[in-house]
Design an enzyme around this catalytic site. Structure first.
Site, PDB file in Angstrom:
ATOM      1  N   LYS A  80       2.073  -3.924   6.767  1.00 41.61           N
ATOM      2  CA  LYS A  80       2.465  -3.949   5.341  1.00 41.61           C
ATOM      3  C   LYS A  80       3.979  -3.753   5.215  1.00 41.61           C
ATOM      4  CE  LYS A  80      -1.510  -4.616   3.506  1.00 41.61           C
ATOM      5  NZ  LYS A  80      -1.780  -5.894   2.855  1.00 41.61           N
ATOM      6  N   SER A 124       0.838  -1.194   0.000  1.00 40.17           N
ATOM      7  CA  SER A 124       0.000   0.000   0.000  1.00 40.17           C
ATOM      8  C   SER A 124       0.875   1.246   0.000  1.00 40.17           C
ATOM      9  CB  SER A 124      -0.857  -0.016   1.273  1.00 40.17           C
ATOM     10  OG  SER A 124      -1.453   1.238   1.483  1.00 40.17           O
ATOM     11  N   TYR A 150      -1.786  -1.176  10.936  1.00 41.79           N
ATOM     12  CA  TYR A 150      -2.071  -1.683   9.586  1.00 41.79           C
ATOM     13  C   TYR A 150      -0.871  -1.399   8.668  1.00 41.79           C
ATOM     14  CZ  TYR A 150      -3.652  -1.636   4.756  1.00 41.79           C
ATOM     15  OH  TYR A 150      -3.721  -1.830   3.392  1.00 41.79           O
TER      16      TYR A 150
HETATM   17  P1  NAD Z   1     -10.956  -7.091   1.269  1.00 41.48           P
HETATM   18  O1  NAD Z   1     -11.142  -7.104   2.740  1.00 41.48           O
HETATM   19  O2  NAD Z   1     -12.132  -6.831   0.422  1.00 41.48           O
HETATM   20  O3  NAD Z   1     -10.293  -8.468   0.796  1.00 41.48           O
HETATM   21  C1  NAD Z   1      -9.397  -9.171   1.596  1.00 41.48           C
HETATM   22  C2  NAD Z   1      -9.849 -10.628   1.596  1.00 41.48           C
HETATM   23  O4  NAD Z   1      -8.941 -11.388   2.412  1.00 41.48           O
HETATM   24  C3  NAD Z   1     -11.241 -10.825   2.181  1.00 41.48           C
HETATM   25  O5  NAD Z   1     -12.027 -11.586   1.288  1.00 41.48           O
HETATM   26  C4  NAD Z   1     -10.998 -11.558   3.497  1.00 41.48           C
HETATM   27  O6  NAD Z   1     -12.064 -12.438   3.816  1.00 41.48           O
HETATM   28  C5  NAD Z   1      -9.707 -12.293   3.192  1.00 41.48           C
HETATM   29  N1  NAD Z   1      -8.897 -12.615   4.376  1.00 41.48           N
HETATM   30  C6  NAD Z   1      -8.538 -11.795   5.385  1.00 41.48           C
HETATM   31  N2  NAD Z   1      -7.794 -12.450   6.282  1.00 41.48           N
HETATM   32  C7  NAD Z   1      -7.648 -13.722   5.819  1.00 41.48           C
HETATM   33  C8  NAD Z   1      -6.993 -14.877   6.299  1.00 41.48           C
HETATM   34  N3  NAD Z   1      -6.339 -14.875   7.459  1.00 41.48           N
HETATM   35  N4  NAD Z   1      -7.060 -16.008   5.567  1.00 41.48           N
HETATM   36  C9  NAD Z   1      -7.738 -16.041   4.402  1.00 41.48           C
HETATM   37  N5  NAD Z   1      -8.396 -14.982   3.902  1.00 41.48           N
HETATM   38  C10 NAD Z   1      -8.359 -13.840   4.607  1.00 41.48           C
HETATM   39  O7  NAD Z   1      -9.790  -6.052   0.960  1.00 41.48           O
HETATM   40  P2  NAD Z   1      -9.299  -5.479  -0.433  1.00 41.48           P
HETATM   41  O8  NAD Z   1      -9.669  -4.070  -0.489  1.00 41.48           O
HETATM   42  O9  NAD Z   1      -9.679  -6.375  -1.536  1.00 41.48           O
HETATM   43  O10 NAD Z   1      -7.743  -5.523  -0.189  1.00 41.48           O
HETATM   44  C11 NAD Z   1      -6.945  -6.612  -0.610  1.00 41.48           C
HETATM   45  C12 NAD Z   1      -5.530  -6.402  -0.111  1.00 41.48           C
HETATM   46  O11 NAD Z   1      -5.029  -5.171  -0.614  1.00 41.48           O
HETATM   47  C13 NAD Z   1      -5.414  -6.325   1.412  1.00 41.48           C
HETATM   48  O12 NAD Z   1      -4.230  -6.987   1.805  1.00 41.48           O
HETATM   49  C14 NAD Z   1      -5.299  -4.837   1.674  1.00 41.48           C
HETATM   50  O13 NAD Z   1      -4.578  -4.556   2.848  1.00 41.48           O
HETATM   51  C15 NAD Z   1      -4.551  -4.368   0.448  1.00 41.48           C
HETATM   52  N6  NAD Z   1      -4.789  -2.963   0.123  1.00 41.48           N
HETATM   53  C16 NAD Z   1      -6.074  -2.540  -0.034  1.00 41.48           C
HETATM   54  C17 NAD Z   1      -6.308  -1.194  -0.308  1.00 41.48           C
HETATM   55  C18 NAD Z   1      -7.717  -0.699  -0.477  1.00 41.48           C
HETATM   56  O14 NAD Z   1      -7.915   0.507  -0.442  1.00 41.48           O
HETATM   57  N7  NAD Z   1      -8.714  -1.533  -0.687  1.00 41.48           N
HETATM   58  C19 NAD Z   1      -5.234  -0.302  -0.431  1.00 41.48           C
HETATM   59  C20 NAD Z   1      -3.938  -0.786  -0.277  1.00 41.48           C
HETATM   60  C21 NAD Z   1      -3.723  -2.131  -0.006  1.00 41.48           C
HETATM   61  C1  UD1 Z   2      -6.746   5.229   3.923  1.00 36.59           C
HETATM   62  C2  UD1 Z   2      -5.767   4.730   4.958  1.00 36.59           C
HETATM   63  C3  UD1 Z   2      -4.648   3.991   4.248  1.00 36.59           C
HETATM   64  C4  UD1 Z   2      -5.211   2.865   3.386  1.00 36.59           C
HETATM   65  C5  UD1 Z   2      -6.213   3.474   2.411  1.00 36.59           C
HETATM   66  C6  UD1 Z   2      -6.895   2.445   1.559  1.00 36.59           C
HETATM   67  C7  UD1 Z   2      -5.886   6.280   6.842  1.00 36.59           C
HETATM   68  C8  UD1 Z   2      -5.187   7.337   7.610  1.00 36.59           C
HETATM   69  N1  UD1 Z   2      -5.251   5.845   5.730  1.00 36.59           N
HETATM   70  O1  UD1 Z   2      -6.037   6.087   3.043  1.00 36.59           O
HETATM   71  O2  UD1 Z   2      -3.770   3.436   5.202  1.00 36.59           O
HETATM   72  O3  UD1 Z   2      -4.186   2.227   2.666  1.00 36.59           O
HETATM   73  O4  UD1 Z   2      -7.233   4.165   3.154  1.00 36.59           O
HETATM   74  O5  UD1 Z   2      -7.680   1.597   2.337  1.00 36.59           O
HETATM   75  O6  UD1 Z   2      -6.962   5.829   7.202  1.00 36.59           O
HETATM   76  N2  UD1 Z   2     -12.059  11.643   3.694  1.00 36.59           N
HETATM   77  C9  UD1 Z   2     -13.038  12.516   4.105  1.00 36.59           C
HETATM   78  N3  UD1 Z   2     -14.180  11.996   4.620  1.00 36.59           N
HETATM   79  C10 UD1 Z   2     -14.402  10.660   4.764  1.00 36.59           C
HETATM   80  C11 UD1 Z   2     -13.373   9.763   4.350  1.00 36.59           C
HETATM   81  C12 UD1 Z   2     -12.214  10.289   3.837  1.00 36.59           C
HETATM   82  O7  UD1 Z   2     -12.889  13.732   3.977  1.00 36.59           O
HETATM   83  O8  UD1 Z   2     -15.465  10.253   5.267  1.00 36.59           O
HETATM   84  C13 UD1 Z   2     -10.826  12.191   3.096  1.00 36.59           C
HETATM   85  C14 UD1 Z   2      -9.568  11.865   3.856  1.00 36.59           C
HETATM   86  O9  UD1 Z   2      -9.324  12.825   4.824  1.00 36.59           O
HETATM   87  C15 UD1 Z   2      -8.532  11.840   2.736  1.00 36.59           C
HETATM   88  C16 UD1 Z   2      -9.328  11.359   1.511  1.00 36.59           C
HETATM   89  O10 UD1 Z   2     -10.695  11.587   1.824  1.00 36.59           O
HETATM   90  O11 UD1 Z   2      -8.078  13.139   2.480  1.00 36.59           O
HETATM   91  C17 UD1 Z   2      -9.129   9.889   1.206  1.00 36.59           C
HETATM   92  O12 UD1 Z   2      -9.418   9.126   2.377  1.00 36.59           O
HETATM   93  P1  UD1 Z   2      -9.512   7.535   2.375  1.00 36.59           P
HETATM   94  O13 UD1 Z   2     -10.434   7.100   1.287  1.00 36.59           O
HETATM   95  O14 UD1 Z   2      -9.837   7.096   3.756  1.00 36.59           O
HETATM   96  O15 UD1 Z   2      -8.071   7.054   1.945  1.00 36.59           O
HETATM   97  P2  UD1 Z   2      -6.634   7.447   2.584  1.00 36.59           P
HETATM   98  O16 UD1 Z   2      -6.757   8.302   3.770  1.00 36.59           O
HETATM   99  O17 UD1 Z   2      -5.783   7.928   1.478  1.00 36.59           O
END
Ligand code: NAD
Ligand code: UD1
Length: 358
Positions: A159, A131, A155
């Site tokens: 990572k 991330s 979190y």
């Molecule tokens: P998500 O929660 O929708 O998907 C994660 C999946 O992993 C889920 O289906 C959950 O049931 C499964 N899971 C969790 N723990 C597990 C375990 N111990 N064993 C087996 N399965 C397990 O999340 P996502 O948004 O699809 O994210 C996927 C990955 O990308 C995550 O590792 C997350 O940290 C990373 N990531 C997500 C974002 C985002 O904004 N969505 C941003 C950066 C990184």
């Molecule tokens: C957040 C997480 C980051 C994670 C990412 C994707 C934090 C501090 N960071 O990032 O670790 O990898 O999500 O899951 O939580 N905002 C509002 N109102 C809201 C929600 C968000 O104003 O209700 C603003 C935030 O202040 C930010 C922007 O929208 O400026 C994006 O927020 P968000 O979608 O939560 O993502 P990140 O903060 O970038």
């Protein structure tokens, strides 16, 4: 894309989740075979069923936990995997502050168990969901992969810890090929409207919050701060469409396949990928107010909002340098903010309660 080449089988941990489901579709379209392994902690069978319907074939799905070595062993013994895409993990920043052990156990210990099993079965190609959070408060923009890393919450630390483990592993044994894809802000949904992001409770992230306001599930958006040094005072992020992100995973595996083929051909010098961090973003920043306005235009819905205090831990601006992905993987994001809003709105308005269709 590699022609005339039998595509390999990939284990997709966390493949029932938001990014995993979209990636399964992209893998299928690119000709990859895959098995999904997920404990359904944050997802549902309905998501798997929808993906099966979209690709026109039943997905091979195993319900299991990455911390369960015995269960993983059975999966590795039963299949010949070329590699693993590792999405499985917990991702809520606030929850990680309240429950750090749960996050370290799941995200770090779980990954170690998975890597140990890969080692045992000599599966050495790994794509990890990292991330942009590993960059903390960036010193300069756009953020490139060599930027300093630091995290302030469990979190993010989990990572970063996995990235360090992967780096050490690459040093210890050059047969590992370990790509850490650092996602910026994934948003959007599949253009069919059948799959998308389905937060459990009140969303923490911006796009799902906006879309739930648009569909009248939530009353109004709180915008966390309007005094940042940005275009309009609100936070700026690099939003990337989840289907572009999914293609980035296919590109990463195409890259790993290509390296393997070059090595196996014996005509080139052996090449080890080692630890390779790559940003997946668009390279463009969009402010919170710009996103609200784009969503309102696309949906035709007013998005009421109020300005509140800054959220603890938030940074002003964050967007990616995308040169490395383009150069190494030949991948770049194609879809616009309008596409992201349109596809989110389609999914949200078709399925206001996500996968809960009861
Ligand atoms: P998500 O929660 O929708 O998907 C994660 C999946 O992993 C889920 O289906 C959950 O049931 C499964 N899971 C969790 N723990 C597990 C375990 N111990 N064993 C087996 N399965 C397990 O999340 P996502 O948004 O699809 O994210 C996927 C990955 O990308 C995550 O590792 C997350 O940290 C990373 N990531 C997500 C974002 C985002 O904004 N969505 C941003 C950066 C990184
Ligand atoms: C957040 C997480 C980051 C994670 C990412 C994707 C934090 C501090 N960071 O990032 O670790 O990898 O999500 O899951 O939580 N905002 C509002 N109102 C809201 C929600 C968000 O104003 O209700 C603003 C935030 O202040 C930010 C922007 O929208 O400026 C994006 O927020 P968000 O979608 O939560 O993502 P990140 O903060 O970038």
């Amino acid at each position: 894309m590699l022609e005339n080449f039998m595509k390999n089988k990939i284990l997709v941990t966390g493949g029932a989740g938001y990014i995993g489901t979209h990636t399964c579709i992209a893998l299928h379209e690119a000709g990859y075979d895959f098995v999904v392994y997920d404990n359904l902690f944050n997802s549902s069978r309905e998501a798997i069923n929808r993906v099966s319907t979209l690709i026109g074939q039943t997905i091979e799905f195993i319900e299991g936990d990455i911390r369960d070595a015995e269960s993983l062993k059975q999966v590795f013994a039963a299949h010949h995997f070329f590699g693993v895409i590792h999405f499985a993990g917990l991702k809520a920043v606030g929850e990680s502050v309240a429950k750090p052990l749960m996050y370290y156990n799941n995200n770090v210990s779980g990954t170690i168990t998975l890597l140990e099993m890969m080692s045992e079965y000599d599966v050495k190609n790994f794509v990890f969901s990292s991330s942009a959070t590993v960059y903390g408060n960036p010193e300069s923009l756009p953020i490139d992969e060599s930027s300093k890393r630091s995290c302030t919450n469990p979190y993010g630390q989990s990572k970063l810890a996995v990235e360090h483990i992967l780096e050490d592993l690459a040093v210890s044994d050059d047969s590992w090929n370990l790509i850490a894809l650092r996602y910026f802000n994934p948003v959007g949904a599949h253009p069919s409207g059948q799959i998308g992001e389905d937060p459990n409770d009140i969303p923490n992230n911006l796009m799902p919050y906006i879309s739930q306001v648009a569909v009248d599930k939530l009353e109004k958006l709180s915008i966390f701060g309007n005094d940042y040094s940005t275009v309009d005072g609100t936070g700026v992020r690099d939003f990337i469409h989840v289907t572009d992100l999914a293609q980035g995973h296919v590109a990463a595996f195409d890259y790993l396949e290509k390296q393997t083929r070059l090595n196996e051909s014996g005509t080139t010098q052996q090449y080890s990928v080692g630890f390779l961090p790559i940003n997946l973003g668009t390279g463009k920043g969009t402010s919170v107010l710009e996103l609200v306005s784009a969503f309102s235009d696309v949906s035709g819905q007013a998005i009421p909002y109020q300005f509140t205090d800054r959220r603890a831990g938030d940074i002003a601006s964050c967007y990616a340098s995308v040169d490395k992905a383009k150069m190494l993987l030949g991948w770049q994001a194609e879809l616009s903010i309008t596409d992201m809003c349109q596809d989110t709105w389609r999914w949200q308005s078709m399925y206001p309660n996500g996968y809960d269709v009861s």
